[in-house]
Each structure stands twice: as C-alpha cells, then as structure tokens.
Design a protein around this motif. Structure first.
Motif, short mmCIF file in Angstrom:
data_model
loop_
_atom_site.label_atom_id
_atom_site.label_comp_id
_atom_site.label_asym_id
_atom_site.label_seq_id
_atom_site.Cartn_x
_atom_site.Cartn_y
_atom_site.Cartn_z
N VAL A 73 0.84 -1.19 0.00
CA VAL A 73 0.00 0.00 0.00
C VAL A 73 0.88 1.25 0.00
O VAL A 73 1.77 1.39 0.86
N GLN A 74 0.64 2.15 -0.94
CA GLN A 74 1.39 3.41 -0.94
C GLN A 74 0.88 4.30 0.18
O GLN A 74 -0.29 4.62 0.27
N ILE A 75 1.82 4.73 1.04
CA ILE A 75 1.49 5.56 2.19
C ILE A 75 1.46 7.03 1.80
O ILE A 75 0.57 7.78 2.20
N ALA A 76 2.45 7.45 1.03
CA ALA A 76 2.56 8.86 0.67
C ALA A 76 3.58 9.01 -0.45
O ALA A 76 4.33 8.07 -0.76
N GLU A 77 3.58 10.19 -1.05
CA GLU A 77 4.66 10.58 -1.97
C GLU A 77 5.30 11.85 -1.41
O GLU A 77 4.60 12.84 -1.16
N GLY A 119 8.55 13.59 -4.66
CA GLY A 119 8.59 12.75 -5.86
C GLY A 119 8.94 11.30 -5.62
O GLY A 119 9.04 10.51 -6.56
N VAL A 120 9.11 10.90 -4.36
CA VAL A 120 9.44 9.52 -4.00
C VAL A 120 8.22 8.87 -3.35
O VAL A 120 7.63 9.44 -2.42
N ALA A 121 7.81 7.69 -3.84
CA ALA A 121 6.69 6.95 -3.26
C ALA A 121 7.16 6.11 -2.09
O ALA A 121 8.22 5.46 -2.16
N TYR A 122 6.39 6.10 -1.01
CA TYR A 122 6.70 5.29 0.17
C TYR A 122 5.61 4.23 0.30
O TYR A 122 4.43 4.56 0.45
N VAL A 123 6.03 2.95 0.20
CA VAL A 123 5.09 1.84 0.10
C VAL A 123 5.29 0.88 1.28
O VAL A 123 6.41 0.46 1.57
N ASP A 124 4.18 0.54 1.93
CA ASP A 124 4.18 -0.36 3.09
C ASP A 124 3.73 -1.76 2.66
O ASP A 124 2.57 -1.98 2.33
N ASP A 125 4.68 -2.69 2.68
CA ASP A 125 4.35 -4.11 2.50
C ASP A 125 4.95 -4.89 3.67
O ASP A 125 5.65 -5.88 3.49
N LEU A 130 10.50 1.09 -0.26
CA LEU A 130 9.61 -0.05 -0.05
C LEU A 130 9.97 -0.80 1.24
O LEU A 130 11.07 -1.34 1.36
N LEU A 131 9.04 -0.81 2.18
CA LEU A 131 9.15 -1.67 3.35
C LEU A 131 8.60 -3.03 2.98
O LEU A 131 7.39 -3.25 2.95
N ALA A 148 2.77 0.24 10.91
CA ALA A 148 2.28 1.49 11.52
C ALA A 148 3.45 2.41 11.87
O ALA A 148 3.36 3.64 11.70
N ALA A 149 4.55 1.82 12.34
CA ALA A 149 5.73 2.63 12.65
C ALA A 149 6.31 3.25 11.39
O ALA A 149 6.77 4.41 11.39
N PHE A 150 6.28 2.49 10.30
CA PHE A 150 6.75 3.01 9.01
C PHE A 150 5.88 4.19 8.56
O PHE A 150 6.39 5.24 8.15
#
Length: 456
Positions: free
Chosen positions: A313-317, A320-326, A424-425, A443-445
C-alpha cells in the motif's frame, strides 16, 4: 470423536483460538485444564471459576481424554510428546471445529485457503465473492475469528471460508475441504519444522485432500503438490493463458475454463496491484465457482474487495518519492512479489528470517535496487547476500529494537532515493525481534513517513 460432558480435556495456549476452545468445552460440561509454556494463562472472568489454569504442565493428568493445542506449540513440546506417549489424542482448534460441524444437522462446505504467501488477501477476496452471492460468510481460521466460533455462530455461516496455516493443518488430520487451495510453497517456518521443507509441504498438502483441489501452478512447489493430490478434481490457476479446465488471463481478462464462466473481469481492476494478486483473485474465483457461485457474483465480489493494510500500500509521496508499506512481506517469497512491482527501489529489509535463505531473492532483484536499509536481528545475513550479489548497491545498517528506530530508517532511505523511486518496506522477515507484529511495524513506518512529510 467429540469431547463429552465430564471428560477431562487439556488445552495448551490461552490465545484467541484457545479461548474459543475453552468456551466450547465449558459449555458442554467438560472438565477443563489450560496451560502455557511460561506462565499460567490469564482467563476472562466468565471462565476463571470453570477452568483450571496452570503453567508449564509437563504431561496431561491421568484420565485426560483429549488435548487441544494452540498451533504455536511445536509437536516436540514436552506436554504434546507426553500426551502422544500416553495415548491421548492431540488435535487443534480447527480439527475440533471440523468435528463439531460434521456432527451438526447440516454440515457446511469448507473452502480452505493455504500457502506460504497471499492467504489473507485471497481469503478476503473469497469472503467478498461469497457475500456478493448473497451468503452469510465471514473468513475465519488464521484471520478474523476462530473457525470454532464461525461454526457455532448465530446467524449461521452458510459456508466456512478458512485461511489455514501449516501449523493449523498439522493439527487437523480429519479436515477434508469441499474445495482446497494451495497458493505457493516456499521456505518459511523451517525453524518449526526442524529445517524440513518436506514436512512443511506435507502439512500444506492437507488442504488438497478434499473433493476439489486448486493450486497456482506458476509456483513449482504448489504445482507438484497438486499433481500428487488425491482429489477427484484438480484445477490449475496461472497468471498466463488459462489451461484446459483451469483459470488464467486471456486478452486482459481473468478467464475461467473450468466451470464455464468464461471472462470474469479485467485483470487491471484487481486490487492490490501486482501479478501475484491477479493469481490470488483467480484462485478465489476458482474456489467460489467450484462451490456453485456464479461468474457474475465472482466479478462483483472482486470489484467490491477492499485490500487489507500493510500489503503493498502506498502511504505517501514525498519529494517525488513513493513510500510503500508491505510489512506483511514476512518472508523472501512475499518480498520478491512486491519488489518485482517496481523498477527502482530503496529496500527496507530485515527482521527474523526463520531459517529461510535470502540469496535467491537478492540475486533476482539486484538490478532494481538503488539502495538498501537493513534492520533487525538477521540484518547481517541479508548484508552478506548483498555483498555477494549486489556489492555496488549503497547500504545502511540501522541498529536498535524500538519503534523510534523506524524514523531513522525512513530518513536513511530518503537520502538514497531520487524522484520516481520507491522506498519499499518489504522486510522479507518476521517482525517480532523489534515490533509486536507486522502491523505494528507497518504502523511505525507510516508514522515515520508522516514525520518525513513535515520536514520536506
């Protein structure tokens, strides 16, 4: 055989499934003793007077007729070894639920989902399809609520849709699902199985012993166990063109060639995104179709499905960098599916590998990595694999074992990422060395990414 009033029954483990077992046993009038391996389980008020709770019971008392164990207890646990030696049957909550259901006036069809990865997403898709079909059905087992509660529920569950782990299947020798699914079979939980993939696979294969067996044949382990299955009907699922009598993707559509439903819905509509989730959706569709659900309900249920948290799931951008929680990627195979979804990745990895090898994963995704941040107890093992297979990829090691560490981790990842990249986590490891659960890790990420947004 079911326990009866007056029987002495020992229960090991007082967690969620254990409490369901205790309530059932007290309800039928059994004499119940519950134990755990460190401290005596703490019981809710309504059970304290009816159940004796002790710690570290070495063997079942004389006269014990049955032992119901939590799936977390290995077969080598002393009390289980002692029970077997004394001729006391050892089963799990799933087996007890199965027996209760079989003894009912109208036993239900059980649709069982297992596999190393993708179980929760797939059984969630299946639940959504069954509801689109108008059924009262809520996923149970390793997700949601215990199967015993589902079997006893009012209103009555019309179908038992169960996600089962290998541990649960190990202690459920009688279960023969109407439809059983194996998504994949790769290294995981080898610490529980003494390093034996054969033993791990044998437990997973129990899901394929009913009337209809389904497997994702893109996975060699699942394909082999489907081939060896005793099921009268075997259905193959693939991300490629549908095999004869199976399900796959044709002209961009999920397509059924097993039950006559034909095209179901565009693969592009499947969420979460990714090839592995397309096969998850096809697998859920195959199970539903095998149980008599229409293709229309299958398509509607897949459209209605809402993915769970911490699954790609993408948390935020940020900048210009996407932060994704897996964070749910708790083994190398799950992480590989997530990593393959992105071209340029700063990978946050580490935790408890549970005996799994990491080399094949690193070798497969080395050309996608623009940086790696390592955490957790097995970070040195991943670092060694990176040195062998991706020696030129920048790497940072972040030590510590509390939630606050994740802020440092995300900050380090941000320094490696450029616009268009993905942080990517997907840890490829379990979380309990640092966090209460994979959800707490995710959640911490998310909290750390929110902090990063305030600083951009």
């Amino acid at each position: 055989m079911l326990p009866r009033a007056g029987d002495l029954v020992v229960v090991t483990g007082g967690g969620v499934s254990g409490l369901a077992v205790l309530k059932y046993l007290v309800g039928i009038g059994a004499t119940v003793l519950v134990t755990a391996d460190r401290v005596a389980p703490t019981l809710p008020a309504d059970l304290r007077d009816a159940v004796r709770s002790v710690a570290d019971l070495p063997a079942p008392p004389a006269g014990t007729t049955l032992l119901v164990t939590s799936p977390g207890f290995r077969p080598t646990t002393p009390i289980l070894v002692a029970a077997t030696a004394a001729g006391v049957e050892v089963i799990g909550e799933i087996e007890l639920a199965w027996r209760v259901d079989r003894a009912s006036v109208r036993p239900r069809d059980w649709l069982v989902v297992t596999g190393t990865n993708g179980k929760t997403t797939t059984v969630g898709m299946l639940e959504s399809i069954l509801r689109a079909d108008g059924q009262v059905a809520t996923a149970c087992g390793n997700v949601g609520w215990p199967a015993l509660e589902a079997v006893m529920a009012d209103p009555r569950q019309e179908t038992i849709a169960a996600e089962l782990s290998s541990f649960q299947l190990h202690y459920a020798p009688s279960v023969r699902p109407a439809v059983g699914l194996l998504l994949n079979l790769v290294e995981d939980h080898l610490d529980w199985y003494g390093g034996s993939m054969q033993a791990y696979g044998a437990d997973k294969a129990r899901a394929l012993t009913g009337a209809v067996a389904i497997a994702v044949v893109d996975d060699p382990g699942a394909a082999a166990l489907l081939s060896a299955s005793p099921a009268p009907r075997k259905v193959e699922v693939t991300a490629g063109p549908p095999p004869v009598g199976g399900l796959g993707v044709l002209d961009g559509y999920l397509f059924d060639d097993a039950y006559g439903a034909g095209p179901l819905l565009p693969a592009a509509e499947i969420r979460p995104a990714g090839v592995h989730n397309v096969t998850n959706a096809l697998s859920a569709a195959a199970m539903a179709l095998a149980s008599g659900v229409s293709g229309t309900a299958v398509a509607q249920g897949l459209r209605d499905f809402l993915p769970g948290a911490h699954r790609n799931v993408q948390i935020a951008e940020v900048d210009g960098v996407a932060y994704v929680d897996d964070s749910k990627a708790t083994n190398p195979h799950a992480a590989a599916a997530s990593l393959a979804s992105y071209a340029r990745v700063v990978w946050i990895a580490g935790g408890q590998l549970k005996g799994a090898s990491i080399d094949d994963l690193v070798l497969a995704i080395a050309d996608r990595l623009v940086g790696v941040v390592l955490i957790g107890v097995d970070a040195p093992i991943i670092a060694a694999a990176l040195s062998r297979h991706a020696p030129n990829v920048p790497r940072m090691d972040v030590t510590g074992n509390d939630d606050g560490v994740m802020t440092e981790v995300v900050g380090a990842a941000a320094t490696m990422a450029a616009p268009g990249d993905v942080v990517l986590l997907a840890p490829a490891a379990a979380s309990l060395d640092m966090f209460a659960s994979y959800a707490a890790r995710g959640a911490a990420f998310a909290a750390a990414v929110a902090w990063l947004e305030t600083r951009s």
